[in-house]
Write a protein that holds these residues in place. Sequence first.
Motif, PDB file in Angstrom:
ATOM      1  N   ASP A   1       0.844  -1.201   0.000  1.00  0.00           N
ATOM      2  CA  ASP A   1       0.000   0.000   0.000  1.00  0.00           C
ATOM      3  C   ASP A   1       0.879   1.251   0.000  1.00  0.00           C
ATOM      4  O   ASP A   1       1.913   1.296   0.680  1.00  0.00           O
ATOM      5  CB  ASP A   1      -0.898   0.016   1.240  1.00  0.00           C
ATOM      6  N   ASP A   2       0.432   2.270  -0.732  1.00  0.00           N
ATOM      7  CA  ASP A   2       1.159   3.543  -0.792  1.00  0.00           C
ATOM      8  C   ASP A   2       2.656   3.260  -0.973  1.00  0.00           C
ATOM      9  O   ASP A   2       3.488   3.619  -0.141  1.00  0.00           O
ATOM     10  CB  ASP A   2       0.920   4.333   0.503  1.00  0.00           C
TER      11      ASP A   2
ATOM     12  N   ARG B   1       5.944   5.520  -0.228  1.00  0.00           N
ATOM     13  CA  ARG B   1       6.145   6.119   1.101  1.00  0.00           C
ATOM     14  C   ARG B   1       7.062   5.241   1.944  1.00  0.00           C
ATOM     15  O   ARG B   1       6.927   4.027   1.977  1.00  0.00           O
ATOM     16  CB  ARG B   1       4.792   6.281   1.808  1.00  0.00           C
TER      17      ARG B   1
END
Length: 382
Positions: free
Chosen positions: A305-306, A309
Amino acid sequence: MVDSPTLADLAADPHPHLARLRGEGPVVWLDALGGWVVTRRETAVDVMRDAETFTVDDPRFTTAQVVGPSMLSLDGAEHARHREPFVEPFKPRAVRAAFAESIEREAARLLDGLAPRGRGELRRGFAGPLAAVVMADVLGLADVPVADVLGWYDEIVRAVDRLTHGEDAGAEGPAAYAALRDAVAATLRAERAESLLVSAAGRLGLPEIASNAAVLLFGGIETTEGMIANALFHLLSEPALAAGVREEPGLLDGAVEESLRLEPGAAVVDRYATRDVELAGARIRAGDLVTVSLAGANRDPEVFDDPDRFDPRRANARLHLAFAYGPHYCLGAHLARLEAVIALRACFERLPGLRLDADRPPSGPRGLVFRKPSALDVRWDT
């Protein structure tokens, strides 16, 4: 069709280009590479575990062109024969028992030399020398100065990088390998019982021991120097992250894994198709280059996810492929992880207020194959 990135684009910042390629498909032809590039984790795993279909044993394999056949450039029974004599010392328990204390001592010695200055460069001033000392110790190289080890490694890396860019390897890399081979021969003559090279002598000949010593040094220094430099860069680029690991040192393990995911020291691994095959919808021909983008797989949004980052608390960070997968999974992965965590802990403990040098802000990691900052200039309180 997406715009096709150049080699310069991929060396500078591959991640937005890899994301666009991934959007086109898991396997895409890339003119700049003259081959296919794999950007999704599932497909990357499929390629790396199928050595019969996607082999490293090809005359185009760049590292073998510099140091000759080794566990890195062979598959099947020959790969096992080259790798097996070196396996035992790199198992997790053996690594910690044999090397944790010596890594801590060497990290402390290097940082104690830097600490009074209040500023310094931590890639080649700390991470590289630490990795070189550890690998010379692991292999049991007899009486070889750290500066020589780093010099050989630098030239071998440069030669491989030139070949990857389609250039001539030059004379320096082969000369560095010849010097390393002489050091290996001297170590074998000395018959030091604690030397891993000597223990391998009963099963491999001198050329085979030397080529495998070269790839172990090559991988052990490159991977670890890059791991330490990249992790420090990520943590120090966001002061809140640096503050977090100071307050909670247990986060360092997660920070190392997340740094490996976000920016693996080795961005790609090359394979060559041994037969015509369909791979995730792409028709691969026998002999085609299939480049697995570890950097791309590690930011696959279907897994992470993401994915752009940096999150040291990411629960599944260890699903990264920074150490490859399958029969060529990095032999020294446990050692590299141990070194990186010890090195980061030592930096934050011995260099109070550690921060990036605002007068010399480092660039981010760069490189087509091997990615790390060219320098990591920092300051701390004295």
